[in-house]
Write a protein that holds these residues in place. Structure first.
Motif, PDB file in Angstrom:
ATOM      1  N   GLN A  49       0.826  -1.045  -0.084  1.00 58.62           N
ATOM      2  CA  GLN A  49      -0.115  -0.288  -0.075  1.00 58.62           C
ATOM      3  C   GLN A  49       0.726   1.319   0.063  1.00 58.62           C
ATOM      4  O   GLN A  49       0.939   1.369   0.842  1.00 58.62           O
ATOM      5  N   ARG A  50       0.182   2.648  -1.023  1.00 57.68           N
ATOM      6  CA  ARG A  50       0.926   3.430  -0.670  1.00 57.68           C
ATOM      7  C   ARG A  50       0.292   4.234   0.015  1.00 57.68           C
ATOM      8  O   ARG A  50      -0.570   4.796   0.092  1.00 57.68           O
ATOM      9  N   LEU A  51       1.277   5.332   1.539  1.00 61.96           N
ATOM     10  CA  LEU A  51       0.310   5.508   2.341  1.00 61.96           C
ATOM     11  C   LEU A  51      -0.350   6.823   2.019  1.00 61.96           C
ATOM     12  O   LEU A  51       0.450   7.176   0.898  1.00 61.96           O
ATOM     13  N   ARG A  52      -0.961   6.640   2.856  1.00 59.55           N
ATOM     14  CA  ARG A  52      -1.718   8.341   2.544  1.00 59.55           C
ATOM     15  C   ARG A  52      -2.260   9.132   3.630  1.00 59.55           C
ATOM     16  O   ARG A  52      -2.568   8.026   4.106  1.00 59.55           O
ATOM     17  N   GLY A  53      -1.909  10.443   4.636  1.00 60.83           N
ATOM     18  CA  GLY A  53      -1.895  11.535   4.693  1.00 60.83           C
ATOM     19  C   GLY A  53      -3.953  11.898   5.011  1.00 60.83           C
ATOM     20  O   GLY A  53      -4.389  11.571   4.668  1.00 60.83           O
ATOM     21  N   LEU A  54      -3.943  12.609   6.424  1.00 64.64           N
ATOM     22  CA  LEU A  54      -5.183  13.670   5.996  1.00 64.64           C
ATOM     23  C   LEU A  54      -5.131  13.913   4.513  1.00 64.64           C
ATOM     24  O   LEU A  54      -5.085  14.742   4.343  1.00 64.64           O
ATOM     25  N   GLY A  55      -6.589  13.703   4.588  1.00 66.01           N
ATOM     26  CA  GLY A  55      -7.247  14.999   3.250  1.00 66.01           C
ATOM     27  C   GLY A  55      -6.666  14.138   1.756  1.00 66.01           C
ATOM     28  O   GLY A  55      -6.350  14.365   0.978  1.00 66.01           O
ATOM     29  N   ASP A  56      -6.259  12.984   2.639  1.00 63.52           N
ATOM     30  CA  ASP A  56      -5.753  11.616   0.846  1.00 63.52           C
ATOM     31  C   ASP A  56      -4.865  12.265   0.397  1.00 63.52           C
ATOM     32  O   ASP A  56      -4.625  11.583  -0.750  1.00 63.52           O
ATOM     33  N   VAL A  57      -3.830  12.619   0.898  1.00 60.53           N
ATOM     34  CA  VAL A  57      -2.640  13.035   0.852  1.00 60.53           C
ATOM     35  C   VAL A  57      -1.676  12.162   0.335  1.00 60.53           C
ATOM     36  O   VAL A  57      -1.266  11.329   1.525  1.00 60.53           O
ATOM     37  N   GLU A  58      -1.234  11.912  -0.477  1.00 64.60           N
ATOM     38  CA  GLU A  58      -0.191  10.818  -0.834  1.00 64.60           C
ATOM     39  C   GLU A  58       1.037  10.688  -0.285  1.00 64.60           C
ATOM     40  O   GLU A  58       1.556  11.992   0.215  1.00 64.60           O
ATOM     41  N   SER A  59       1.778   9.812  -0.009  1.00 70.33           N
ATOM     42  CA  SER A  59       3.047  10.138   1.074  1.00 70.33           C
ATOM     43  C   SER A  59       3.703   9.211   0.588  1.00 70.33           C
ATOM     44  O   SER A  59       3.579   8.394  -1.080  1.00 70.33           O
ATOM     45  N   SER A  60       5.177   9.581   0.640  1.00 67.36           N
ATOM     46  CA  SER A  60       6.174   8.714  -0.299  1.00 67.36           C
ATOM     47  C   SER A  60       6.650   6.901   0.151  1.00 67.36           C
ATOM     48  O   SER A  60       7.873   6.782  -0.585  1.00 67.36           O
ATOM     49  N   ASN A  61       6.176   7.096   1.220  1.00 61.98           N
ATOM     50  CA  ASN A  61       5.959   5.892   1.742  1.00 61.98           C
ATOM     51  C   ASN A  61       4.988   4.980   0.769  1.00 61.98           C
ATOM     52  O   ASN A  61       4.077   4.957   1.160  1.00 61.98           O
ATOM     53  N   TYR A  62       5.858   3.239   1.453  1.00 59.89           N
ATOM     54  CA  TYR A  62       4.954   1.996   0.724  1.00 59.89           C
ATOM     55  C   TYR A  62       5.193   1.030   1.558  1.00 59.89           C
ATOM     56  O   TYR A  62       6.128   0.784   2.909  1.00 59.89           O
ATOM     57  N   MET A  63       3.663   0.670   2.499  1.00 60.29           N
ATOM     58  CA  MET A  63       3.741  -0.579   3.466  1.00 60.29           C
ATOM     59  C   MET A  63       3.499  -2.243   2.504  1.00 60.29           C
ATOM     60  O   MET A  63       2.959  -1.770   2.341  1.00 60.29           O
ATOM     61  N   VAL A  64       4.165  -2.996   2.894  1.00 60.21           N
ATOM     62  CA  VAL A  64       4.506  -4.346   2.623  1.00 60.21           C
ATOM     63  C   VAL A  64       3.629  -5.017   3.694  1.00 60.21           C
ATOM     64  O   VAL A  64       4.252  -4.936   4.873  1.00 60.21           O
ATOM     65  N   ILE A  65       2.713  -6.280   3.681  1.00 60.36           N
ATOM     66  CA  ILE A  65       2.161  -6.885   4.844  1.00 60.36           C
ATOM     67  C   ILE A  65       2.202  -8.161   3.747  1.00 60.36           C
ATOM     68  O   ILE A  65       2.099  -8.255   2.787  1.00 60.36           O
TER      69      ILE A  65
END
Length: 202
Positions: free
Chosen positions: A139-155
C-alpha cells in the motif's frame, strides 16, 4: 503540572532534531531479504517493521520510496524477515548501503546465505530466527486529506519460521540471549534487548 513542549508536525518541531523516531522507540528492525524476477538478491534493514497480526501471523515493513525491497516483493510476492541482533549489527549496517540493484548485500556484508523452504529469497544463515513471508498487500500510504505519502507499506503473511536451536531453552525462544536490535531515533542510535522482566496481565 509542567507545561509540555507541544507542536504540530505540519508546523515544525522547533527542536534540534525531529523527536518522533526517538519517542517511538525502540523499533524492531526487519532485515528483509528478497529477490527480483531475475533472481538478484537484495538485503536491507527497515526500522518501520513489526508484527501486525497473529491469526494469521503477519508482519509489515514500510519503505520511504519504491526501493529494491518493495520492487522485488511486488515482482515475486515473497520476502524473508531475518532477526537483526547485536552480534550481526555491523553486517546489518553494511547492508543498508545505497548500492545498485545488482549488488548482493549479503556478499557485500560477508554474510552466508541459507536456503529458505517455502519462498525463493535466501535467509541470513547466522540470524537466530528468520520468517519466510508471502506478500498480502503493498500500500502507498496516504495522510489526512488523502495526501499521498512517499512511503510504501508491505504486509506479508508468515508461512515458515526458522529458529536456531541454540536460542531455544526448554521450548522457549531466548529473546534476551539473541539480543535483538531496536532503532532508537537519532543518527546512529540503537538498543539491544539484554534482559526481560515479567508482568502478568490482570
Amino acid at each position: 503540572m509542567t507545561q509540555s513542549h507541544f507542536y504540530e508536525p505540519s508546523a515544525g518541531h522547533r527542536l534540534a532534531h525531529d523527536p518522533l523516531k526517538a519517542i517511538i522507540a525502540p523499533r524492531p528492525i526487519g532485515w528483509i531479504s528478497s529477490v527480483d524476477a531475475a533472481g538478484a538478491i537484495n538485503l536491507a534493514p527497515y526500522s518501520f517493521f513489526n508484527m501486525v497480526s497473529d491469526d494469521p501471523p503477519m508482519v509489515m515493513f514500510s519503505s520511504n520510496g519504491w526501493k529494491d525491497s518493495v520492487r522485488n516483493v511486488s515482482e515475486t510476492g515473497e520476502f524473508v524477515a531475518n532477526l537483526a541482533v547485536r552480534f550481526l549489527a555491523e553486517q546489518m549496517n553494511l547492508s543498508s548501503a545505497a548500492v545498485p540493484p545488482e549488488v548482493d548485500e549479503m556478499e557485500l556484508a560477508d554474510l552466508q546465505k541459507a536456503p529458505s523452504t517455502l519462498v525463493k529469497p535466501p535467509r541470513v544463515a547466522a540470524a537466530p530466527a528468520a520468517l519466510e513471508c508471502k506478500c498480502v498487500s503493498i500500500q502507498r500510504l496516504r495522510g489526512l486529506g488523502d495526501v499521498e505519502s512517499s512511503n510504501y507499506m508491505v504486509i506479508g503473511q508468515i508461512v515458515g519460521v526458522h529458529i536456531d536451536p541454540a536460542f531455544l531453552i526448554n521450548g522457549i525462544f531466548d529473546t534476551a540471549g539473541a539480543a535483538p536490535l531496536g532503532r532508537c531515533g537519532y543518527r546512529g542510535d540503537y538498543a539491544e534487548v539484554t534482559s526481560l522482566f515479567e508482568m502478568v496481565r490482570p
